[in-house]
Design an enzyme around this catalytic site. Structure first.
Site, short mmCIF file in Angstrom:
data_model
loop_
_atom_site.label_atom_id
_atom_site.label_comp_id
_atom_site.label_asym_id
_atom_site.label_seq_id
_atom_site.Cartn_x
_atom_site.Cartn_y
_atom_site.Cartn_z
N GLY A 1 48.61 85.17 18.38
CA GLY A 1 49.84 85.74 18.94
C GLY A 1 49.56 86.97 19.77
N ARG B 1 48.71 92.67 21.60
CA ARG B 1 48.77 93.91 22.40
C ARG B 1 49.48 93.63 23.72
NH1 ARG B 1 42.62 93.79 24.82
NH2 ARG B 1 42.53 91.55 24.63
N LYS C 1 50.69 94.69 28.99
CA LYS C 1 49.48 94.52 28.18
C LYS C 1 48.92 95.89 27.82
CE LYS C 1 45.02 92.22 28.08
NZ LYS C 1 44.09 91.36 28.80
N GLY D 1 46.93 97.40 19.23
CA GLY D 1 47.88 97.02 20.28
C GLY D 1 47.64 97.72 21.61
N ARG E 1 51.09 92.25 33.58
CA ARG E 1 50.48 90.98 33.94
C ARG E 1 51.59 90.01 34.34
NH1 ARG E 1 46.33 88.64 29.67
NH2 ARG E 1 48.15 88.31 28.36
N ARG F 1 49.91 78.78 26.06
CA ARG F 1 48.49 78.46 25.95
C ARG F 1 48.29 77.14 25.22
NH1 ARG F 1 46.76 84.18 25.48
NH2 ARG F 1 48.60 85.33 26.14
N ASP G 1 43.13 79.77 23.03
CA ASP G 1 44.27 80.67 23.24
C ASP G 1 44.17 81.39 24.58
OD1 ASP G 1 42.03 81.85 21.71
OD2 ASP G 1 43.13 83.72 21.97
N ASP H 1 42.96 86.23 30.88
CA ASP H 1 42.09 86.98 30.00
C ASP H 1 40.79 87.37 30.69
OD1 ASP H 1 40.50 88.03 27.88
OD2 ASP H 1 41.95 87.14 26.50
P1 AMP Z 1 41.44 87.97 23.23
O1 AMP Z 1 40.05 87.98 22.73
O2 AMP Z 1 41.75 89.05 24.20
O3 AMP Z 1 41.86 86.63 23.72
O4 AMP Z 1 42.36 88.29 21.97
C1 AMP Z 1 42.38 87.50 20.82
C2 AMP Z 1 43.51 87.92 19.89
O5 AMP Z 1 43.33 89.25 19.45
C3 AMP Z 1 44.88 87.87 20.53
O6 AMP Z 1 45.80 87.45 19.55
C4 AMP Z 1 45.12 89.29 20.92
O7 AMP Z 1 46.48 89.61 21.01
C5 AMP Z 1 44.46 90.04 19.78
N1 AMP Z 1 44.03 91.39 20.18
C6 AMP Z 1 43.03 91.70 21.01
N2 AMP Z 1 42.90 93.03 21.15
C7 AMP Z 1 43.85 93.60 20.38
C8 AMP Z 1 44.25 94.94 20.08
N3 AMP Z 1 43.63 96.00 20.63
N4 AMP Z 1 45.29 95.12 19.24
C9 AMP Z 1 45.92 94.08 18.70
N5 AMP Z 1 45.60 92.79 18.92
C10 AMP Z 1 44.58 92.54 19.75
MG MG Z 2 43.49 86.34 24.92
#
Ligand code: AMP
Ligand code: MG
Length: 486
Positions: A86, A89, A109, A122, A172, A179, A248, A258
């Site tokens: 989900g 952030r 974002k 976040g 964004r 996804r 995702d 991403d």
């Molecule tokens: P990503 O690797 O960017 O695709 O992120 C994978 C998951 O981790 C997604 O659900 C993001 O929303 C969550 N996520 C990544 N960075 C953060 C963050 N700094 N705080 C909270 N959730 C995060």
């Molecule tokens: Mg992602």
């Protein structure tokens, strides 16, 4: 004018998302507004640059008509299934209809914690925000289907990673943020009603032609497969390595999303990996097409109950679509490559000729981008990048054969050169330059970020004055690894 929201995702049942306002930040300051994109979205760039606009980007102000939500999804991360990810952030403010009649998500974002943040904060450090701004907009200028960046701010707050870093937030924009992992979420929770609503939503929004198909779910699967094959063929043709092709991070809209540990290749290396977290080289350059097919298999799996009541029948039908992926991908890839080599007609030996060029490049790790641009030089009289790149002798016999092949084309040399220059960029978002822009911004100076961004908006127009921005890294400047944007 502020955005005129017209929201559809929030009309879906509450189990598709959590209502979540962005968390305000201490002291937002504008980095940049994307005027051209703002205009496409019917948003006044001057409003985005106003106090209210800056506070909107930062999440301190929620404009009229926005209905902020964090959406839920699941996903395979490096091959293992996580049933609940989900937006951890990110917050979807809402949707707008652009001047082109298309619907676009407007999403913050780095805007604070949501019910899906798990252990995260976040937030996003400034570096990943600038990387996403530069690379997403460079991709858009190259003509690659991609999520985009509307604007970015600094927050005036620290983000704690291995060290304290200044924070940032960006907006964004994508045709949607749905996804493969969104489908997997509803499939894994066995929420077939939810899945049906999601299928209907995606068909109405992205693939309306599928509505008339005998088997809409199967037809949707086929269309998404083709869209993603086309996308990844485009990535390969510009040397783009995504770095974290988890399910995702693959959008049903077929746009790139991403920009974490992504990179454009400098020297050609089909095994190139940049991501510091990709220990098994799962997402290496040459694996990107096969991984796309793997991800599509996950989508197909989620769609099975809607393809046929009988599971065997459904699996067989989905498998037929999946089996067609490699050929569809290769056609899309060679179409792009033919353009890059200046070939407008097809001959039997072309694919071998093209592959031999790549093999020669790989042997000497020659620069992928400049080699093609130099080929455009020698396709007619030209020396745009001769000061930056010339072919070593090992290419002589190949060049001779390529020139003979070009001589059999009906287009003339000048046309060929123009075509090659419009498909082979002179400027890509090279890693060492992106890192330089980030390092200088961390030191308080954004001028190189702006200069690089502006140059990357015209990647196909060579400018001798910006030769440094087309130059590959010197050995000590090579960035071997990029880090996840978290
Ligand atoms: P990503 O690797 O960017 O695709 O992120 C994978 C998951 O981790 C997604 O659900 C993001 O929303 C969550 N996520 C990544 N960075 C953060 C963050 N700094 N705080 C909270 N959730 C995060
Ligand atoms: Mg992602």
């Amino acid at each position: 004018m502020a955005p005129q929201f017209n929201n559809s995702y929030v009309q879906l049942p509450e189990r598709f998302f959590a209502r979540q306002a962005p968390v305000p930040v201490a002291d937002p300051a504008l980095i940049r507004v994307n005027h051209e994109l703002a205009e496409l979205l019917g948003i006044d760039p001057a409003w985005l640059e106003s106090d209210e606009g800056i506070n909107t980007i930062a999440g301190n102000h929620v404009p009229v008509g926005a209905e902020p939500i964090a959406t839920v999804y699941a996903g395979h991360q490096f091959g293992s299934f996580n049933p609940r990810l989900g937006d951890g952030r990110a917050i979807l403010l809402g949707e707008v209809i652009g001047n082109d009649g298309e619907r676009y998500d407007v999403q913050l974002k780095g805007s604070g914690i949501t019910p899906y943040s798990r252990n995260g904060d976040g937030r996003a450090p400034l570096g990943p925000i600038l990387r996403e701004y530069l690379v997403s907009e460079a991709m858009a200028a190259l003509g690659v289907a991609t999520s985009r960046t509307l604007a970015a701010v600094t927050t005036g707050e620290g983000v704690y990673r291995e060290q304290r870093l200044p924070g940032g937030v960006l907006i964004r924009v994508a045709r949607s943020h749905i996804r493969i992992g969104t489908f997997q979420y509803f499939a894994s929770t066995q929420d077939l009603d939810g899945l049906q609503l999601l299928i209907d939503h995606v068909i109405a929004r992205h693939y309306p032609a599928v509505l008339d198909a005998d088997n809409p779910a199967l037809s949707l699967f086929e269309k998404v497969s083709q869209q993603l094959a086309t996308l990844v063929a485009h990535w390969q043709s510009v040397g783009f390595i995504h770095g974290v092709m988890n399910t995702d991070n693959m959008l049903l809209s077929g746009e790139t999303i991403d920009f974490g540990p992504c990179a454009f290749m400098d020297g050609y290396d089909s095994a190139a990996v940049y991501s510091s977290i990709d220990h098994g080289s799962r997402y290496a350059y040459r694996n990107q097409p096969a991984i796309t097919q793997w991800n599509l298999a996950c989508l197909g799996q989620s769609l099975l109950p809607f393809i046929a009541d009988d599971e065997t029948e459904a699996t067989t039908a989905a498998q037929v679509v999946l089996n067609a992926f490699p050929e569809f991908y290769l056609n899309a890839y060679f179409e792009r490559m033919r353009d890059k080599f200046g070939l407008s007609e097809t001959q039997e030996e072309d694919e071998a000729l093209m592959q031999e060029f790549l093999d020669l490049l790989e042997t000497g790790r020659h620069d992928f981008t400049l080699a093609f641009r130099r080929l455009a030089d020698i396709s007619a009289d030209g020396d745009e990048v001769a000061a930056l790149f010339t072919f070593p002798e090992s290419f002589n016999s190949w060049i001779e054969r390529w020139q003979q092949r070009c001589a059999q084309e009906s287009v003339d040399a000048a046309q060929r050169q123009a075509q090659m220059r419009s498909t082979n960029p002179a400027f890509i978002a090279r890693n060492h330059l992106v890192e330089q822009a980030i390092a200088e911004a961390y030191a308080g100076d954004f001028s190189f970020f702006h200069r690089l961004h502006e140059r990357l908006q015209q990647p196909f127009v060579y400018a001798a004055g910006d030769a440094l921005l087309a130059t590959p890294p010197k050995p000590h400047e090579i960035v071997q690894q990029t880090f996840c944007g978290t």
